[in-house]
Design a protein around this motif. Structure first.
Motif, PDB file in Angstrom:
ATOM      1  N   CYS A 197      37.685  54.408  49.321  1.00 25.84           N
ATOM      2  CA  CYS A 197      36.773  53.379  49.161  1.00 25.84           C
ATOM      3  C   CYS A 197      35.711  53.368  48.002  1.00 25.84           C
ATOM      4  N   ALA A 198      35.717  52.477  47.151  1.00 25.49           N
ATOM      5  CA  ALA A 198      34.875  52.444  45.897  1.00 25.49           C
ATOM      6  C   ALA A 198      33.883  51.132  45.722  1.00 25.49           C
ATOM      7  N   LEU A 199      32.519  51.424  45.496  1.00 25.31           N
ATOM      8  CA  LEU A 199      31.850  50.128  45.419  1.00 25.31           C
ATOM      9  C   LEU A 199      32.237  49.298  44.282  1.00 25.31           C
ATOM     10  N   SER A 200      32.948  49.714  43.427  1.00 26.21           N
ATOM     11  CA  SER A 200      33.396  48.775  42.230  1.00 26.21           C
ATOM     12  C   SER A 200      34.789  47.942  42.681  1.00 26.21           C
ATOM     13  N   ARG A 201      35.195  48.161  43.884  1.00 25.32           N
ATOM     14  CA  ARG A 201      36.306  47.655  44.386  1.00 25.32           C
ATOM     15  C   ARG A 201      36.458  47.124  45.529  1.00 25.32           C
ATOM     16  N   ALA A 220      48.048  37.566  45.158  1.00 23.20           N
ATOM     17  CA  ALA A 220      48.094  36.819  43.911  1.00 23.20           C
ATOM     18  C   ALA A 220      47.543  35.640  43.837  1.00 23.20           C
ATOM     19  N   LYS A 221      47.297  35.021  44.561  1.00 23.79           N
ATOM     20  CA  LYS A 221      46.569  33.723  44.578  1.00 23.79           C
ATOM     21  C   LYS A 221      44.948  33.799  44.646  1.00 23.79           C
ATOM     22  N   LEU A 235      38.901  35.985  41.915  1.00 19.59           N
ATOM     23  CA  LEU A 235      38.063  37.101  42.263  1.00 19.59           C
ATOM     24  C   LEU A 235      38.029  38.209  41.341  1.00 19.59           C
ATOM     25  N   GLY A 236      38.923  38.157  40.131  1.00 21.66           N
ATOM     26  CA  GLY A 236      38.557  38.920  39.217  1.00 21.66           C
ATOM     27  C   GLY A 236      39.426  40.519  39.170  1.00 21.66           C
ATOM     28  N   ALA A 237      38.928  41.395  38.332  1.00 26.20           N
ATOM     29  CA  ALA A 237      39.555  42.790  38.331  1.00 26.20           C
ATOM     30  C   ALA A 237      39.062  43.553  39.492  1.00 26.20           C
ATOM     31  N   ALA A 238      37.888  43.264  40.139  1.00 25.04           N
ATOM     32  CA  ALA A 238      37.602  43.938  41.330  1.00 25.04           C
ATOM     33  C   ALA A 238      38.501  43.884  42.442  1.00 25.04           C
ATOM     34  N   PHE A 239      39.277  42.799  42.318  1.00 29.74           N
ATOM     35  CA  PHE A 239      40.227  42.517  43.553  1.00 29.74           C
ATOM     36  C   PHE A 239      41.370  43.217  43.490  1.00 29.74           C
TER      37      PHE A 239
END
Length: 510
Positions: free
Chosen positions: A359-363, A427-428, A433-437
């Motif tokens: 787990c990472a807060l940026s993700r 993919a959809k 949601l951007g790079a964090a997704f």
């Protein structure tokens, strides 16, 4: 004609009002203003007569008054609270004095031809306070009876200098008759009203005058149109609750265009769950001061300020929730049997909480935590567990329906509810949601349109149950209001859930 600036005060809760019974309140508003002498100037304004004491008054003689506006020969718009659950109403048109007994145009409308917004609650003033009346017999348009257009869906009130005109049959000095007046006002931006609690749908407007003349509360103007001086179209509908300083409230009409065009298009709010239906759902209450994910937002919060999240009961000793719901907290409170008067509240300390090592807060991915209870829960009709899907279970059928459970802000209040939806593959989701997704580990779904969420409420941490096998297939971890909701599929987490590898309350910063 000389224009007198008006004072507005709309929808004030009162215990012994003209609208007792199920209504619970009456409308108020336009006290001073320009009296409409020629109805051709306001031929789109109609009046509503409602039996004031239904169903207790068998004769239905005493009537209350509201304002409305005419969209077409068969469509009338007013406030929901004016007509809510009334057995019938009268619509009057082409009149300067709505309370006159001898109206030229007075049409009775039965309950089945009155549609109020399905999210409206008479307990939450201002929210979804709109209704549509459909006439069986069309109005005959004339010099004194006509319609008005609505602004387009993309219209924005973004200039506080813009002038609007509000119309209403408010009673002046609590003295009949109810005479049609209008008054110019400027709307107030959200920034200016930031410290005042009001339903998020409403905007304020002001006449710039103080309400210090003792003539503040009078019935009649609720449901009246608010018209742009710029384009002559409807921008709002009078509603709200008691205000001071020459202020009133209105609903921006752009929020309700779908309802106006087709009241049935609005999905009903899902009903609150019973204790038995929510037996596998728990609540997590964490002190906001300590939560890593919210430290900036709650920097001044003390230990008594709590944030609420959902959790899932996996067994008598195992609870699953989001990592960010518990991260950094020295303790949290777990509540089971939450919808019952016999709810059980347990204190859970930091050493009972395990955070996924990835787990990472940026993700968003691996945003999961497991709580192990020292004392087993007692299962009963209102407290129980939910089965997990198998490791080889794949969410690869876009037609599959899942049920989302959790606390949701609907009708202005927090209730534990559920709704059915279809999931979307990663993919959809990623483009929005951007790079964090992380599309390799996460998926998303769309809310049903009735769910209002904020940073502290929503189905976060709540379960997603397959309609096909009635097992836990996902957990909601993040949402964008009114758009996509991110969830963590459960199958890839089964090894960790059953035998956590990391036994520390830590998280990576990258």
């Amino acid at each position: 004609m000389k224009l007198l600036h008006g004072l507005f005060s709309v929808l004030f809760i009162i215990e012994f009002s003209e609208l007792q019974g199920k209504h619970g309140f009456f409308s108020q508003a336009l006290l001073k203003g320009e009296v409409i002498e020629n109805m051709s100037q306001a031929k789109f304004v109609a009046g509503i007569h409602v039996p004031a004491n239904h169903p207790n008054d068998a004769n239905r003689i005493k009537m209350s008054t509201c304002t409305a506006f005419i969209l077409s020969k068969t469509e009338i718009i007013t406030n929901a609270h004016c007509v809510y659950d009334a057995p019938y109403v009268y619509v009057v048109a082409g009149t300067k004095v709505v309370s006159d007994a001898n109206q030229k145009i007075k049409i009775i409308v039965e309950k089945e031809n009155i549609a109020w917004h399905s999210h409206y609650s008479h307990l939450i003033f201002g929210a979804f306070d709109i209704a549509k009346i459909t006439l069986k017999t069309p109005l005959e348009f004339s010099d004194t009876v006509g319609s008005i257009e609505l602004v387009d869906k993309d219209y924005k009130l973004n200039d506080p200098s813009e002038v609007v005109t509000a119309y209403g049959y408010g009673v002046l000095n609590n003295t009949r008759p109810s005479i049609l007046r209008r008054c110019d006002a400027n709307y107030i931006s959200d920034v200016e009203r930031a410290n005042t609690f009001k339903p998020r749908q409403t905007l304020d407007f002001t006449t710039g005058e103080a309400t210090n003349d003792g003539e503040i509360i009078t019935p009649g103007d609720s449901g009246g149109p608010v018209v742009s001086k710029t384009n002559g179209k409807i921008v709002g509908i009078n509603t709200g609750y008691r205000t001071t300083g020459g202020r009133g409230s209105f609903l921006p009409i752009t929020l309700f265009l779908d309802f106006i065009h087709d009241p049935k298009s609005v999905k009903p709010i899902p009903p609150p769950l019973t204790s038995n239906e929510a037996k596998f759902i728990a609540d997590i209450m964490a002190p906001a001061k300590f939560l890593t994910a919210y430290k900036e937002d709650y920097a001044d919060a003390n230990e008594t300020n709590q944030l609420n999240f959902n959790a899932i009961i996996l067994s008598r000793t195992e609870i699953l929730t989001c990592a960010h719901s518990v991260l950094g907290a020295p303790y949290v409170y777990l509540t089971v049997n939450k919808l019952s008067r016999n709810a059980t509240k347990l204190k859970v300390t930091k050493d009972q909480i395990e955070i996924h090592e990835k787990c990472a807060l940026s993700r968003f991915a691996f945003n999961v935590a497991k709580i192990t209870l020292e004392e087993p829960l007692e299962f009963n009709d209102n407290v129980g567990s939910i089965d997990l899907v198998d490791r080889d279970y794949k969410m690869n059928d876009p037609s599959e329906i899942v049920t989302v459970y959790g606390d949701m802000v609907l009708d202005g209040t927090v209730r534990t509810r559920r709704f059915d939806t279809k999931y979307l593959d990663g993919a959809k989701c990623k483009p929005k949601l951007g790079a964090a997704f992380d599309a390799n580990h996460l998926m998303c779904y769309t809310s049903d349109g009735s769910m209002e969420t904020s940073s502290t409420f929503g189905p976060i941490g709540g379960p997603m149950i397959s309609k096909k096998n009635n097992k836990l297939v996902g957990m909601t971890i993040f949402h964008l209001v009114g758009e996509l909701v991110v969830f963590q599929p459960i199958a890839p987490l089964l090894d960790w859930i059953r035998k956590p590898k990391v036994r520390r309350n830590q998280i990576r910063s990258i």
